[in-house]
Design a protein around this motif. Structure first.
Motif, PDB file in Angstrom:
ATOM      1  N   LEU A  68       0.935  -1.571   0.055  1.00 50.84           N
ATOM      2  CA  LEU A  68       0.349  -0.399  -0.254  1.00 50.84           C
ATOM      3  C   LEU A  68       1.486   1.109   0.233  1.00 50.84           C
ATOM      4  O   LEU A  68       0.304   2.816  -0.160  1.00 50.84           O
ATOM      5  CB  LEU A  68      -0.826   0.191   0.800  1.00 50.84           C
ATOM      6  CG  LEU A  68      -1.860   0.623   1.018  1.00 50.84           C
ATOM      7  CD1 LEU A  68      -3.113   1.129   0.183  1.00 50.84           C
ATOM      8  CD2 LEU A  68      -2.868   1.262   2.450  1.00 50.84           C
ATOM      9  N   ALA A  69       1.888   1.263   0.623  1.00 48.26           N
ATOM     10  CA  ALA A  69       3.171   2.458   1.247  1.00 48.26           C
ATOM     11  C   ALA A  69       3.336   2.680  -0.938  1.00 48.26           C
ATOM     12  O   ALA A  69       3.770   3.608  -0.832  1.00 48.26           O
ATOM     13  CB  ALA A  69       3.694   2.245   1.944  1.00 48.26           C
ATOM     14  N   ILE A  70       4.120   1.454  -1.324  1.00 50.65           N
ATOM     15  CA  ILE A  70       4.568   1.800  -2.656  1.00 50.65           C
ATOM     16  C   ILE A  70       3.353   1.939  -3.523  1.00 50.65           C
ATOM     17  O   ILE A  70       3.534   3.018  -4.353  1.00 50.65           O
ATOM     18  CB  ILE A  70       4.969   0.533  -2.654  1.00 50.65           C
ATOM     19  CG1 ILE A  70       6.346   0.051  -2.842  1.00 50.65           C
ATOM     20  CG2 ILE A  70       5.195   0.660  -4.152  1.00 50.65           C
ATOM     21  CD1 ILE A  70       6.877  -1.662  -1.868  1.00 50.65           C
ATOM     22  N   LEU A  71       2.411   1.956  -3.180  1.00 50.04           N
ATOM     23  CA  LEU A  71       1.000   2.236  -4.443  1.00 50.04           C
ATOM     24  C   LEU A  71       0.841   3.847  -4.326  1.00 50.04           C
ATOM     25  O   LEU A  71       0.647   4.541  -5.138  1.00 50.04           O
ATOM     26  CB  LEU A  71      -0.399   1.168  -3.919  1.00 50.04           C
ATOM     27  CG  LEU A  71      -1.264   1.357  -5.271  1.00 50.04           C
ATOM     28  CD1 LEU A  71      -1.408   1.316  -6.637  1.00 50.04           C
ATOM     29  CD2 LEU A  71      -2.706   1.044  -4.789  1.00 50.04           C
ATOM     30  N   THR A  72       0.922   3.785  -2.768  1.00 46.90           N
ATOM     31  CA  THR A  72       0.319   5.558  -2.548  1.00 46.90           C
ATOM     32  C   THR A  72       1.100   5.933  -3.509  1.00 46.90           C
ATOM     33  O   THR A  72       1.035   7.328  -4.025  1.00 46.90           O
ATOM     34  CB  THR A  72       0.279   5.346  -1.179  1.00 46.90           C
ATOM     35  OG1 THR A  72      -0.411   4.125  -0.737  1.00 46.90           O
ATOM     36  CG2 THR A  72       0.266   7.014  -0.364  1.00 46.90           C
ATOM     37  N   LEU A  73       2.694   6.132  -3.115  1.00 48.40           N
ATOM     38  CA  LEU A  73       3.914   6.940  -4.003  1.00 48.40           C
ATOM     39  C   LEU A  73       3.372   6.567  -5.592  1.00 48.40           C
ATOM     40  O   LEU A  73       4.145   7.504  -5.424  1.00 48.40           O
ATOM     41  CB  LEU A  73       4.888   5.608  -3.293  1.00 48.40           C
ATOM     42  CG  LEU A  73       5.314   6.460  -2.208  1.00 48.40           C
ATOM     43  CD1 LEU A  73       6.628   5.762  -1.405  1.00 48.40           C
ATOM     44  CD2 LEU A  73       6.066   7.471  -1.685  1.00 48.40           C
ATOM     45  N   VAL A  74       3.663   4.944  -6.083  1.00 52.02           N
ATOM     46  CA  VAL A  74       3.460   5.343  -7.428  1.00 52.02           C
ATOM     47  C   VAL A  74       2.191   6.622  -7.345  1.00 52.02           C
ATOM     48  O   VAL A  74       2.206   7.606  -8.823  1.00 52.02           O
ATOM     49  CB  VAL A  74       2.764   4.203  -7.867  1.00 52.02           C
ATOM     50  CG1 VAL A  74       2.547   4.132  -9.691  1.00 52.02           C
ATOM     51  CG2 VAL A  74       4.396   3.489  -7.749  1.00 52.02           C
ATOM     52  N   VAL A  75       0.921   6.145  -6.831  1.00 49.08           N
ATOM     53  CA  VAL A  75      -0.482   6.686  -7.337  1.00 49.08           C
ATOM     54  C   VAL A  75       0.022   8.648  -7.115  1.00 49.08           C
ATOM     55  O   VAL A  75      -0.284   9.012  -8.124  1.00 49.08           O
ATOM     56  CB  VAL A  75      -1.946   6.753  -6.589  1.00 49.08           C
ATOM     57  CG1 VAL A  75      -2.957   7.700  -7.095  1.00 49.08           C
ATOM     58  CG2 VAL A  75      -2.084   5.337  -6.787  1.00 49.08           C
TER      59      VAL A  75
END
Length: 165
Positions: A68-75
């Motif tokens: 979720l943290a990586i996805l947040t950074l990507v978004v």
């Protein structure tokens, strides 16, 4: 005791301030964008929250919170790029809806970590798989979808007005 490290407290404090600025930006401007002070603070503090979250291993190794943290950074990166490119209403959709999506992302670990720690001694949720927790996150996602639809209609209406003038 809440069973939280000093680093975890720091991470949580950043997240809470980010959420404050995200909600403030939504209430004040109807969207979260880097062009406003509260929007910029939200984006940068959310990025810091996601980054610091990558170094927390309360439940062992790499897991769903890290994804979720990586996805947040990507978004956040995609939304920031779209906002920088600007010009088209599509870019504005991507920027606004992406940043709003990351506000929903804050909800997931926020509810999970709070609900599995409080009240002390008898936490509200048994863990991340608790059905009540999943239901609350589901309602949060529905709220995001309604808000995203409202934002999309607002962007569309503003784009039509700008095209006419």
């Amino acid at each position: 005791m809440l069973n939280i490290s000093s680093f975890g407290m720091f991470h949580t404090a950043i997240a809470l301030v980010a959420v404050f600025f995200g909600i403030r930006s939504l209430v004040r401007y109807g969207e979260i964008r880097m062009r406003t002070r509260s929007g910029a603070l939200y984006v940068w503090l959310t990025a810091a929250t996601a980054f610091t979250g990558l170094f927390i291993f309360r439940h062992g190794g790499f897991g769903a919170p890290h994804v979720l943290a990586i996805l947040t950074l990507v978004v956040l990166a995609v939304a920031a790029s779209a906002e920088r490119l600007g010009g088209s209403s599509f870019a504005r959709y991507v920027a606004v809806l992406g940043n709003s999506l990351t506000l929903f992302f804050h909800l997931i670990p926020g509810l999970t970590e709070t609900g599995t720690r409080i009240p002390i001694g008898d936490p509200a949720f048994s863990g991340p798989e608790d059905p009540v927790l999943k239901a609350i996150v589901g309602v949060g996602f529905l709220v995001y979808l309604v808000g995203a639809a409202w934002q999309a209609m607002r962007i569309r209406r503003e784009s039509r007005i700008a095209a006419v003038t």
